[in-house]
Design a protein around this motif. Structure first.
Motif, mmCIF file in Angstrom:
data_model
loop_
_atom_site.group_PDB
_atom_site.id
_atom_site.type_symbol
_atom_site.label_atom_id
_atom_site.label_comp_id
_atom_site.label_asym_id
_atom_site.label_seq_id
_atom_site.Cartn_x
_atom_site.Cartn_y
_atom_site.Cartn_z
ATOM 1 N N THR A 493 20.684 -4.146 -58.376
ATOM 2 C CA THR A 493 21.095 -3.090 -57.762
ATOM 3 C C THR A 493 20.973 -2.825 -56.467
ATOM 4 O O THR A 493 20.062 -3.062 -55.900
ATOM 5 C CB THR A 493 20.107 -1.598 -58.474
ATOM 6 O OG1 THR A 493 20.282 -1.885 -60.145
ATOM 7 C CG2 THR A 493 20.863 -0.291 -58.222
ATOM 8 N N LEU A 494 22.103 -2.409 -55.657
ATOM 9 C CA LEU A 494 22.272 -2.252 -54.404
ATOM 10 C C LEU A 494 21.883 -0.899 -53.879
ATOM 11 O O LEU A 494 22.865 0.067 -54.120
ATOM 12 C CB LEU A 494 23.722 -2.941 -54.055
ATOM 13 C CG LEU A 494 23.703 -3.239 -52.341
ATOM 14 C CD1 LEU A 494 22.765 -4.260 -51.815
ATOM 15 C CD2 LEU A 494 24.963 -3.827 -52.116
ATOM 16 N N THR A 495 20.746 -0.508 -53.007
ATOM 17 C CA THR A 495 20.588 0.696 -52.751
ATOM 18 C C THR A 495 20.780 1.031 -51.117
ATOM 19 O O THR A 495 20.094 0.171 -50.382
ATOM 20 C CB THR A 495 19.150 0.936 -53.065
ATOM 21 O OG1 THR A 495 19.103 1.003 -54.628
ATOM 22 C CG2 THR A 495 18.953 2.422 -52.813
ATOM 23 N N PRO A 496 21.613 1.881 -50.595
ATOM 24 C CA PRO A 496 21.642 1.881 -49.163
ATOM 25 C C PRO A 496 20.297 2.804 -48.683
ATOM 26 O O PRO A 496 19.858 3.640 -49.408
ATOM 27 C CB PRO A 496 22.801 2.828 -48.809
ATOM 28 C CG PRO A 496 23.024 3.431 -50.350
ATOM 29 C CD PRO A 496 22.593 2.584 -51.325
ATOM 30 N N LEU A 497 19.921 2.025 -47.379
ATOM 31 C CA LEU A 497 18.720 2.593 -46.731
ATOM 32 C C LEU A 497 19.112 3.718 -45.707
ATOM 33 O O LEU A 497 20.041 3.050 -44.841
ATOM 34 C CB LEU A 497 17.842 1.554 -46.530
ATOM 35 C CG LEU A 497 17.006 0.845 -47.702
ATOM 36 C CD1 LEU A 497 16.069 0.066 -47.243
ATOM 37 C CD2 LEU A 497 16.679 1.707 -48.595
ATOM 38 N N GLN A 498 18.583 4.511 -45.061
ATOM 39 C CA GLN A 498 18.728 5.473 -44.019
ATOM 40 C C GLN A 498 17.929 4.758 -42.790
ATOM 41 O O GLN A 498 16.734 5.278 -42.670
ATOM 42 C CB GLN A 498 18.424 6.802 -44.146
ATOM 43 C CG GLN A 498 19.283 7.562 -45.260
ATOM 44 C CD GLN A 498 20.862 7.083 -45.009
ATOM 45 O OE1 GLN A 498 21.235 7.416 -43.886
ATOM 46 N NE2 GLN A 498 21.595 6.964 -45.940
ATOM 47 N N SER A 499 18.568 3.855 -42.011
ATOM 48 C CA SER A 499 17.735 3.173 -41.048
ATOM 49 C C SER A 499 17.743 4.303 -39.746
ATOM 50 O O SER A 499 16.946 3.922 -38.842
ATOM 51 C CB SER A 499 18.585 2.070 -40.475
ATOM 52 O OG SER A 499 19.791 1.992 -40.069
ATOM 53 N N GLY A 500 18.725 5.247 -39.584
ATOM 54 C CA GLY A 500 18.260 5.918 -38.296
ATOM 55 C C GLY A 500 19.037 5.293 -37.087
ATOM 56 O O GLY A 500 19.116 5.861 -36.168
ATOM 57 N N GLN A 501 19.864 4.199 -37.295
ATOM 58 C CA GLN A 501 20.568 3.487 -36.372
ATOM 59 C C GLN A 501 21.910 3.803 -36.350
ATOM 60 O O GLN A 501 22.618 3.678 -37.533
ATOM 61 C CB GLN A 501 20.054 1.875 -36.431
ATOM 62 C CG GLN A 501 18.472 1.898 -36.507
ATOM 63 C CD GLN A 501 17.649 2.599 -35.331
ATOM 64 O OE1 GLN A 501 17.745 2.637 -34.188
ATOM 65 N NE2 GLN A 501 16.696 3.162 -35.824
ATOM 66 N N GLN A 502 22.621 3.335 -35.238
ATOM 67 C CA GLN A 502 24.112 3.382 -35.166
ATOM 68 C C GLN A 502 24.893 1.902 -34.737
ATOM 69 O O GLN A 502 25.787 1.436 -34.758
ATOM 70 C CB GLN A 502 24.802 4.452 -34.457
ATOM 71 C CG GLN A 502 24.761 5.938 -35.186
ATOM 72 C CD GLN A 502 23.331 6.311 -35.039
ATOM 73 O OE1 GLN A 502 22.618 6.513 -33.901
ATOM 74 N NE2 GLN A 502 22.720 6.946 -35.870
#
Length: 619
Positions: A493-502
């Motif tokens: 399962t691939l889960t996106p994480l919120q890194s807070g970077q652009q």
């Protein structure tokens, strides 16, 4: 007859007055013509111009700030400038009018001058405005390194695509009136002075002084209003502020500014007494202690060799440039056993791109011989093959990947190579191993491939757009990619994480013992991920960071990148050392040797132009 004679005399007087008037008018015209010629006109100029009796060359001469008037529409020029500085190479010197001559002829030529000025505004060279949109008040071109000018900051409404909209990562936010941005905090900090702005951000002295004089700032817009600050400069300031913290200090400057560091300390390290005195005098007698390594470099007698010596003496780290015998663009390095490593790179005719590093030179006989050795193994590889990555399995087999579908296996015993073929063509930009399993990232097809020890070819594991990945806990993966993308893969399962970077993320390293991951990328991005929390660290640079590795004992990290950037970040005190090496090249990869003792351990750094650098903590 008498009446007729007086009538004749009256007519004669009228004719005489007319002739006198004509004579005076002629004199005035001649005087006007002489004044006009003295201001730079030729006869051809006068004949060629209809209606105004002024030529294009006169337009330039009549403008006291000719080129500046055209450029002031950008808002980066100051109105009191009387000449245009040509340091940016894009503008020509403005003509300087003799003020006395201008005063003497002002009344006679007022209308013509007004028309000329209007024409000059209409006919100003549009190319000058387009090519120099950010000319600063001191005449220096406001061009940021590392292509920051492509992502110029626009105050007000911000989109998430430009990398400046998320204030959680410290970038400029959408509200120009906020006083909580990292930019405002950085500029208002007491330690942010003109020296730091000059050397850390390559700003001109004038712009740096203007920024310091403008303190305190209440918003990002108030920074933008400073003379000399254009869009690119504002973006550069914001990017640096995003990688700044008042708590993070430079290892060398901490040591050098300490009262215990004396002239004797420097001479004992090998610095000449004259240079040692100059260094300490600058610290003690100057307006402030050292704020940036560039300030130290400006001291008479100090150069890269002296700075590198001081860095080693201060315990920041030592860099040694090795003779690789290659000029190929080297892209990756991986250790296998006994301090030995394999280095790979892009193909370049006539030079090696697969090198074996020996920590101890087997051919060394005397102490004068190099203690290490580099051997070219490229002859064992098909000509024209470019490699991007290498890693070793637990059993000691090397896996080499690069352009095309060809994959090489390498056995250190006997330096034997064998070929495998992938079903996917295109660039395989990264290979990493866990146990005896290797994962290969196919950049073009956005597919992560799996290669077991007994597999004849790799098979697809998952589809994802990524630049790099790291094994987490053996069977899980942390994936990084463009625009701050971070994903976690576990149990298929691939889960996106919120890194807070652009910013684009180019590399990730996971240290199992400390359960810490480090991510690096564009614009000096250095991010720690631990306990499910992302934290941006103060790299104090805006260089493109390309690779990162954590020391075996987990106490510090080495980060490498563009323009010979080498950073040593110590976790215990959040200090960062920007280390010095006398070579100018983009550095692509870093890896630590397998030594468990940090005092005896070392790392290898490789980069463009065949650069191989050895890092150690030895003084």
């Amino acid at each position: 007859m008498k009446t007729n004679r007086f009538r004749f005399l009256g007519v004669s007087r009228q004719l005489g007055r007319a002739l006198v008037s004509l004579f005076i008018a002629a004199l005035l015209l001649l005087s006007l013509d002489a004044c006009t010629r003295s201001k730079g006109h030729s006869s051809a100029d006068l004949d060629a111009t209809a209606g105004t009796d002024q030529s294009t060359s006169d337009q330039t001469a009549d403008q006291s700030t000719g080129d500046q008037t055209a450029d002031q529409s950008t808002g980066d020029q100051t109105a009191d400038q009387s000449t245009v500085d040509t340091s940016d190479g894009g503008l020509e010197d403005a003509s300087t009018m003799d003020q006395a001559l201008a005063d003497a002829t002002a009344d006679a030529t007022a209308d013509a001058t007004a028309d000329t000025t209007a024409d000059a505004d209409d006919t100003s060279n549009p190319d000058l405005q387009d090519l120099s949109p950010d000319v600063e008040s001191d005449g220096e071109s406001d061009v940021a390194p590392n292509d920051l000018s492509d992502d110029q900051v626009t105050l007000g409404d911000q989109s998430g695509d430009d990398g400046t909209g998320d204030q959680s990562s410290g970038d400029l936010g959408g509200d120009a009136t906020t006083s909580s941005s990292k930019l405002v905090q950085f500029l208002n900090d007491p330690a942010t002075n003109a020296d730091l702005l000059r050397y850390a951000l390559s700003l001109s002295q004038t712009t740096a002084n203007n920024l310091v004089a403008g303190k305190p700032y209440t918003s990002d817009a108030s920074v933008d209003a400073i003379d000399g600050v254009g869009g690119a400069t504002l973006a550069r300031l914001a990017a640096y502020a995003n990688n700044w913290s008042p708590a993070t200090k430079d290892c060398l400057l901490n040591w050098l500014n300490a009262g215990s560091t004396s002239e004797t300390t420097l001479t004992d390290a090998g610095v000449s007494s004259v240079v040692a005195k100059a260094i300490i005098d600058h610290r003690d007698l100057g307006p402030n202690p050292y704020d940036h390594k560039g300030e130290l470099d400006a001291v008479k007698g100090v150069g890269p060799a002296t700075i590198a010596l001081l860095e080693a003496t201060a315990g920041c780290g030592k860099l040694e440039l090795l003779n690789s015998g290659s000029v190929a663009p080297l892209t990756d390095v991986a250790f296998f056993e006994n301090g030995n490593a394999l280095i790979v790179g892009g193909y370049q005719q006539g030079t090696g791109n697969v090198l074996r590093f020996y920590e101890f030179n087997p051919d060394a006989i005397t102490p004068a011989d190099d203690p290490h050795a580099l051997y070219d193994l490229s002859s064992s590889i098909a000509a024209g093959m470019s490699f991007y990555s290498v890693d070793f399995t637990q059993s000691g087999t090397g896996i080499l990947v690069g352009e095309g579908s060809t994959i090489y296996k390498y056995l250190p015993e006997g330096d034997q190579f064998s070929m495998l073929t992938s079903d996917l063509s295109g660039i395989h930009n990264r290979v990493k191993t866990s146990g005896d399993t290797a994962l290969l990232n196919n950049l073009d097809n956005q597919t992560l491939l799996q290669l077991g020890s007994s597999d004849s070819k790799p098979s697809a594991l998952l589809v994802a757009a990524l630049n790099d990945f790291a094994f987490v806990g053996g069977s899980e993966l942390l994936l990084v990619g463009d625009s701050g993308s971070v994903q976690h893969w576990a149990a298929n399962t691939l889960t996106p994480l919120q890194s807070g970077q652009q910013e684009h993320l180019f590399s990730v390293f996971y240290h199992a013992a400390t359960q810490r991951a480090l991510l690096v990328g564009d614009k000096g991005t250095l991010v720690s991920f631990s306990g499910g929390v992302f934290q941006r660290l103060a790299s104090r640079t805006i260089a493109v960071l390309k690779d990162v590795a954590i020391s075996p004992d987990g106490t510090y990290a080495l980060v490498v990148g563009a323009d010979s950037t080498v950073l040593r970040y110590v976790f215990a005190d959040d200090s960062v050392a920007s280390l010095t090496i006398s070579v100018n090249a983009d550095l692509e990869s870093v890896a630590f040797s397998k030594h468990s003792d940090p005092a005896n351990g070392f790392a290898l750094i490789v980069g463009q132009k065949g650069v191989v650098i050895k890092f150690s903590l030895a003084k």
